[in-house]
Design an enzyme around this catalytic site. Structure first.
Site, PDB file in Angstrom:
ATOM      1  N   ARG A   1     115.343 146.956 -16.754  1.00  0.00           N
ATOM      2  CA  ARG A   1     113.902 146.262 -17.398  1.00  0.00           C
ATOM      3  C   ARG A   1     112.887 146.734 -16.230  1.00  0.00           C
ATOM      4  O   ARG A   1     112.716 146.030 -15.204  1.00  0.00           O
ATOM      5  CB  ARG A   1     113.992 144.935 -17.705  1.00  0.00           C
ATOM      6  CG  ARG A   1     112.803 144.387 -18.296  1.00  0.00           C
ATOM      7  CD  ARG A   1     112.790 143.103 -19.016  1.00  0.00           C
ATOM      8  NE  ARG A   1     112.987 141.828 -18.026  1.00  0.00           N
ATOM      9  CZ  ARG A   1     113.308 140.633 -18.832  1.00  0.00           C
ATOM     10  NH1 ARG A   1     112.707 140.412 -19.885  1.00  0.00           N
ATOM     11  NH2 ARG A   1     113.433 139.617 -17.913  1.00  0.00           N
TER      12      ARG A   1
ATOM     13  N   ASP B   1     113.336 131.354 -15.119  1.00  0.00           N
ATOM     14  CA  ASP B   1     112.523 132.787 -14.360  1.00  0.00           C
ATOM     15  C   ASP B   1     111.148 132.484 -14.762  1.00  0.00           C
ATOM     16  O   ASP B   1     110.559 131.607 -15.118  1.00  0.00           O
ATOM     17  CB  ASP B   1     113.126 133.936 -15.098  1.00  0.00           C
ATOM     18  CG  ASP B   1     113.055 133.918 -16.419  1.00  0.00           C
ATOM     19  OD1 ASP B   1     112.432 133.040 -17.187  1.00  0.00           O
ATOM     20  OD2 ASP B   1     113.699 135.164 -17.040  1.00  0.00           O
TER      21      ASP B   1
END
Length: 538
Positions: free
Chosen positions: A168, A448
């Site tokens: 990603r 996160d």
């Protein structure tokens, strides 16, 4: 230490930071390759970001997102995406995490079907982290990655036993400040994806393993089309066949939920699935409706996937993907195993099990976990209900989702604990991020950037609720949600955190408190927490 390195005399590429040995990862030819991507696509990237801002201004003025009239022919058309490669047919359990060498080894060895190596929400983009991550992936793909620490040695299992790698890159909104092309920062997305492909594309293609990417934060089909142009250019420059690079797109913004068919169509030669990026999606919902006093969400713990607006988003994604021959991937359960408290751990695992059962029953083709210990549980749930490699045959013809289904908020309350938890998560995550750690366990959840953004945007919206002409919000005990409440929470936080041993980013707590205080008092909601924070690292 800083240095200025040129790709070639006159090529206009400079690197503003230096680490020993980085020239091996960034030779002149690689920098020239990246510079070409920047020069070809930076103008269109800026146009897409400008379109985002204009769209948000319309939402702020009262407009509502909706399905596009100009693309109805795409939604109504009879088409499918390109066939899925064999390596990505069975994705029932995927593990995600940052790109440090230990994580790369453990994730590839974890027993998951796939590993999403994350340069985005779980990696703080220090120059060291980025280059270490790129080198770790390059070495792992070559089969030579080894990591030693604390007297332990970590090595990769045989390749046939490893998870399939997906990477990603960072989103279109982020710059890479350490690489300048003609005096301008290169797009972080181009740096991450371009450098990875430059070093690894041919090796992965030779193994029938990609390259494979997860594309984050898209808001429109035009942004997907930009990725298509970029990836096609990378393939052409590296001599790869068109469509060699495959992608999965995270549907993690509210505008993108209204353009899922269009995003699949824009990438139809290479896309293999969409993913319910639930945490960023909730963050995007709050940000999109930041000025809508009738769409304020309750505290994060009450905003679950069982809520009607989130269930509608998940089921529409499944229906759309399966109609087009693509995988519909489920989202992340943020729970992590709890040691030392058997009852709490049992309850946490029960929540994970229920979440994965909901996903597989609804028709998802796979799911995400944040911790290796959750892989057997997720696999058990999917194996019991999904005997084949996927369930794209589940058409979900029963699903009918309207605009209002996707935007009607859930109802609930805000408790004192919920308010203070948002403050603590923001401060602790931001402090850790400034110290170079982008993935932090807090209260038995893996936080996160996406989950921290929920906390941050909720605080701003709750505190600015009166801007919509309504009375200020109150906690469930009647206490007004105002800046006095925020100040008390911030004042009391350092003493509470000081009592916690080995707190990630402990040296940055005061800095993080100051940043959160400024961000919540600001008249305009900052688009992303990581944008101002990025200027404070390295």
């Amino acid at each position: 230490m800083s240095a200025v390195l040129q790709a070639r005399p006159g090529q206009g590429v400079v690197i503003t930071h230096h680490l020993p040995g980085q020239e091996r990862l960034l030779p002149a030819a690689a920098l020239e390759f990246l510079a070409d991507l920047h020069r070809r696509f930076e103008g269109e990237r800026q146009a897409r970001l400008s379109a985002r801002r204009a769209r948000q201004q319309a939402f702020d003025a009262g407009a509502l997102p909706d399905f596009r009239a100009d693309t109805a022919h795409i939604r109504q058309g009879d088409w499918t995406v390109a066939p899925t490669p064999a390596a990505l047919l069975d994705r029932r359990v995927e593990i995600t995490g940052p790109v440090d060498p230990k994580m790369v080894i453990n994730a590839l060895n974890s027993g998951a079907n796939c590993y999403m190596a994350d340069f985005e929400d779980s990696t703080a983009p220090t120059w060291s982290n980025l280059l270490t991550g790129q080198q770790a992936l390059r070495t792992a793909i070559a089969g030579a990655l080894v990591f030693e620490a604390g007297g332990k040695r970590y090595e990769l299992r045989p390749e046939r036993e490893q998870a399939v790698l997906l990477v990603r890159p960072r989103g279109w909104h982020l710059d890479e400040k350490h690489v300048l092309v003609d005096g301008a920062r290169i797009a972080a997305a181009l740096f991450d994806a371009g450098l990875f492909c430059y070093h690894n594309a041919h090796v992965l293609a030779g193994k029938a393993r990609g390259p494979y990417f997860y594309l984050p934060k898209l808001q429109s089909m035009e942004e997907a089309a930009l990725w298509e142009q970029v990836l096609a250019a990378i393939e052409a420059a590296l001599g790869l066949p068109h469509g060699q690079i495959k992608v999965t797109v995270l549907i993690e913004t509210l505008p993108a939920a209204f353009e899922m068919d269009e995003i699949l169509h824009a990438l139809k030669d290479r896309i293999v699935g969409l993913n319910c990026g639930r945490w960023d999606y909730i963050f995007s919902y709050i940000k999109t409706f930041r000025r809508h006093s009738d769409k304020v969400l309750p505290e994060r713990g009450q905003v679950t996937m069982a809520q009607p607006f989130l269930r509608a988003y998940s089921e529409l994604l499944i229906q759309t993907c399966h109609r087009r021959g693509a995988h519909a991937m489920g989202g992340m359960a943020a729970q992590i195993p709890i040691s030392g408290d058997a009852d709490a751990n049992t309850a946490a695992l029960a929540r994970v099990r229920a979440d994965k059962l909901r996903e597989v029953t609804a028709g998802h083709d796979g799911t995400w976990v944040a911790h290796p210990a959750l892989i057997p549980l997720a696999r058990e749930v999917f194996d019991a209900r999904m005997p084949g490699p996927h369930q794209r045959q589940v058409a979900r013809a029963d699903v009918s989702v309207s605009r209002d289904d996707l935007i009607t908020p859930s109802r609930g309350t805000i408790s004192r604990q919920g308010f203070e938890n948002n403050v603590e998560v923001c401060v602790r995550y931001l402090a850790a991020w400034l110290a170079g750690n982008g993935c932090v366990p807090i209260h038995h959840l893996m936080e996160d950037a996406a989950t921290a953004e929920i906390a941050r945007t909720q605080l701003w919206q709750w505190l600015h609720f009166a801007d919509g002409g309504s009375e200020p919000l109150s906690l469930d005990d009647g206490t007004p949600v105002d800046f006095v409440l925020l100040e008390r929470a911030l004042i009391g936080l350092p003493a509470r955190l000081a009592a916690q041993p080995n707190l990630p980013g402990a040296g940055h707590v005061s800095e993080a408190i100051g940043m959160l205080d400024r961000l919540t008092h600001a008249e305009e909601l900052a688009e992303f927490l990581t944008l101002p924070a990025y200027e404070r690292i390295d």
